[in-house]
Design an enzyme around this catalytic site. Structure first.
Site, PDB file in Angstrom:
ATOM      1  N   GLY A   1       0.878  -1.172   0.000  1.00  0.00           N
ATOM      2  CA  GLY A   1       0.000   0.000   0.000  1.00  0.00           C
ATOM      3  C   GLY A   1       0.911   1.217   0.000  1.00  0.00           C
ATOM      4  O   GLY A   1       1.901   1.254   0.742  1.00  0.00           O
TER       5      GLY A   1
ATOM      6  N   GLU B   1      -4.858   6.666  -2.722  1.00  0.00           N
ATOM      7  CA  GLU B   1      -5.469   5.342  -2.541  1.00  0.00           C
ATOM      8  C   GLU B   1      -6.497   5.354  -1.411  1.00  0.00           C
ATOM      9  O   GLU B   1      -6.906   4.295  -0.946  1.00  0.00           O
ATOM     10  CB  GLU B   1      -4.389   4.279  -2.283  1.00  0.00           C
ATOM     11  CG  GLU B   1      -3.560   3.988  -3.522  1.00  0.00           C
ATOM     12  CD  GLU B   1      -2.563   2.843  -3.350  1.00  0.00           C
ATOM     13  OE1 GLU B   1      -2.338   2.381  -2.224  1.00  0.00           O
ATOM     14  OE2 GLU B   1      -2.014   2.424  -4.378  1.00  0.00           O
TER      15      GLU B   1
ATOM     16  N   THR C   1       9.692  12.177 -11.551  1.00  0.00           N
ATOM     17  CA  THR C   1      10.565  11.013 -11.734  1.00  0.00           C
ATOM     18  C   THR C   1      10.430  10.537 -13.180  1.00  0.00           C
ATOM     19  O   THR C   1       9.342  10.538 -13.757  1.00  0.00           O
ATOM     20  CB  THR C   1      10.237   9.880 -10.733  1.00  0.00           C
ATOM     21  OG1 THR C   1       8.860   9.552 -10.837  1.00  0.00           O
ATOM     22  CG2 THR C   1      10.559  10.288  -9.316  1.00  0.00           C
TER      23      THR C   1
ATOM     24  N   GLY D   1      11.841   7.488 -14.566  1.00  0.00           N
ATOM     25  CA  GLY D   1      12.258   6.093 -14.761  1.00  0.00           C
ATOM     26  C   GLY D   1      13.767   5.997 -14.909  1.00  0.00           C
ATOM     27  O   GLY D   1      14.520   6.506 -14.084  1.00  0.00           O
TER      28      GLY D   1
ATOM     29  N   GLY E   1       9.094   4.050  -6.194  1.00  0.00           N
ATOM     30  CA  GLY E   1       8.605   5.434  -6.088  1.00  0.00           C
ATOM     31  C   GLY E   1       8.276   5.783  -4.645  1.00  0.00           C
ATOM     32  O   GLY E   1       8.532   6.906  -4.187  1.00  0.00           O
ATOM     33  N   ASP E   2       7.710   4.833  -3.928  1.00  0.00           N
ATOM     34  CA  ASP E   2       7.355   5.078  -2.517  1.00  0.00           C
ATOM     35  C   ASP E   2       8.618   5.299  -1.681  1.00  0.00           C
ATOM     36  O   ASP E   2       8.640   6.124  -0.766  1.00  0.00           O
ATOM     37  CB  ASP E   2       6.585   3.877  -1.946  1.00  0.00           C
ATOM     38  CG  ASP E   2       5.263   3.657  -2.670  1.00  0.00           C
ATOM     39  OD1 ASP E   2       4.717   4.637  -3.206  1.00  0.00           O
ATOM     40  OD2 ASP E   2       4.794   2.513  -2.709  1.00  0.00           O
TER      41      ASP E   2
ATOM     42  N   GLY F   1       9.208  -7.505  -3.343  1.00  0.00           N
ATOM     43  CA  GLY F   1       8.254  -7.086  -2.323  1.00  0.00           C
ATOM     44  C   GLY F   1       8.115  -5.581  -2.263  1.00  0.00           C
ATOM     45  O   GLY F   1       8.814  -4.837  -2.965  1.00  0.00           O
TER      46      GLY F   1
HETATM   47  O1  RIB Z   1       3.501   1.599  -4.920  1.00  0.00           O
HETATM   48  C1  RIB Z   1       3.412   0.215  -4.717  1.00  0.00           C
HETATM   49  C2  RIB Z   1       2.120  -0.122  -4.024  1.00  0.00           C
HETATM   50  O2  RIB Z   1       1.045   0.201  -4.883  1.00  0.00           O
HETATM   51  C3  RIB Z   1       1.954  -1.584  -3.705  1.00  0.00           C
HETATM   52  O3  RIB Z   1       2.468  -1.931  -2.455  1.00  0.00           O
HETATM   53  C4  RIB Z   1       0.439  -1.786  -3.841  1.00  0.00           C
HETATM   54  O4  RIB Z   1      -0.206  -2.111  -2.647  1.00  0.00           O
HETATM   55  C5  RIB Z   1      -0.100  -0.488  -4.422  1.00  0.00           C
HETATM   56  O5  RIB Z   1      -0.659   0.311  -3.470  1.00  0.00           O
END
Ligand code: RIB
Length: 296
Positions: free
Chosen positions: A38, A136, A211, A213, A242-243, A278
């Site tokens: 997430g 989200e 960003t 890539g 990205g997160d 992961g």
């Molecule tokens: O950015 C990656 C995330 O996007 C995943 O972990 C998935 O849950 C979605 O939210």
């Protein structure tokens, strides 16, 4: 200064496939694994592993116990997270042999935010605190308006991009973190320079992280542009890269790092993330990021 991440928590069902299924095609996967993910959780873990004081707010379902453990083991304050009836959010991820993915989201509890809950969470934060947001959860526009009124500094990663972003007042965002596709969706431009020009013109008080890539990233702030290349590694899984970049960037700015230094640290952290499988679990700790720099 605290970082509040108001976002999603998903169980990621990752199916390893030779290639991502095309429309109408049926394929077999050769492995299936479940990870915590997430964008909300991933970015919170990233900021925490970078060394920031992080609070995560969001809604999990009856099956959400594992998320609490994840927060605890990463030193994230999870006292704002509420458990509600029903299922947590989840993502179905096809991961191909080149490490590229395709993600299908089921919002579940992430889409059950209420204004009362938002007000209660934001009531615990002050002017100058950072707020990390993605797209989200529901009520994103409301969260932005209330946080802006409080004087919080808003970092928005408008991903996945959809109609809901159009309801948000991006002028209230301090740092907008987008990829090339999202830049095109917001501005209608395909050239990255033009995307930045347009955003700068429309939102002069909003810094933009674009960003690109393989081509790295450009950060545009107060009329200055900063470029950052990627660090080449063997790509295993791009999920949460990205997160990682976003969480590390918020943490680094929060600790007062210069933009150039923050960008370099973010690029190293994201490179480590793509080198393993992961989402949340693939995000490196600061120590590892610093060592990666030394040994490169
Ligand atoms: O950015 C990656 C995330 O996007 C995943 O972990 C998935 O849950 C979605 O939210």
């Amino acid at each position: 200064m605290k970082i509040l991440d108001f976002g999603s928590l998903n169980y990621d069902y990752v199916y390893s496939v030779e290639h991502v299924a095309a429309p109408g095609e049926t394929i077999s996967s050769y492995e299936m694994e479940v990870f915590c993910g997430g964008k909300g959780l991933n970015q919170a873990i990233s900021a925490a592993r970078a060394g920031a004081e992080v609070y995560l707010a969001g809604l999990v379902g009856e099956d959400g116990g594992l998320f609490m453990d994840k927060c605890k083991s990463n030193g994230i304050d999870a006292s704002c997270i509420r458990q509600i009836q029903g299922k947590s959010g989840h993502a179905i991820i096809q991961l191909d042999d080149r490490g590229q993915n395709s993600i299908l989201l089921y919002g579940g509890s992430n889409q059950q935010m209420t204004k009362e809950y938002v007000d209660k969470v934001l009531g615990q934060f002050d002017s100058g605190d950072f707020l990390l947001l993605q797209n989200e959860v529901n009520l994103l526009d409301y969260i932005i308006d209330r946080a802006y009124e409080k004087g919080m500094l808003i970092f928005l990663n408008p991903s996945p991009f959809n109609e809901k972003i159009k309801a948000c007042d991006l002028a209230k965002v301090s740092v907008l973190l987008i990829n090339e596709i999202e830049g095109g969706q917001i501005t209608g431009e395909t050239d990255s320079g033009k995307v930045l020009d347009l955003l700068e013109e429309r939102y002069p008080h909003t810094a933009v992280m674009l960003t690109l890539g393989e081509k790295g990233a450009v950060y545009c702030c107060k009329g200055k542009r900063y470029r950052q290349d990627i660090y080449q590694v063997k790509t295993v899984d791009t999920t949460a890269a990205g997160d990682t970049f976003t969480g590390y960037f918020a943490a680094l700015l929060g600790e007062g790092a210069a933009v150039e230094e923050a960008l370099q640290v973010c690029a190293r952290a994201a490179a480590i993330t793509v080198s393993r499988k992961g989402a949340a679990d693939s995000i490196p700790a600061r120590e590892e990021v610093d060592k990666f720099h030394i040994h490169k």
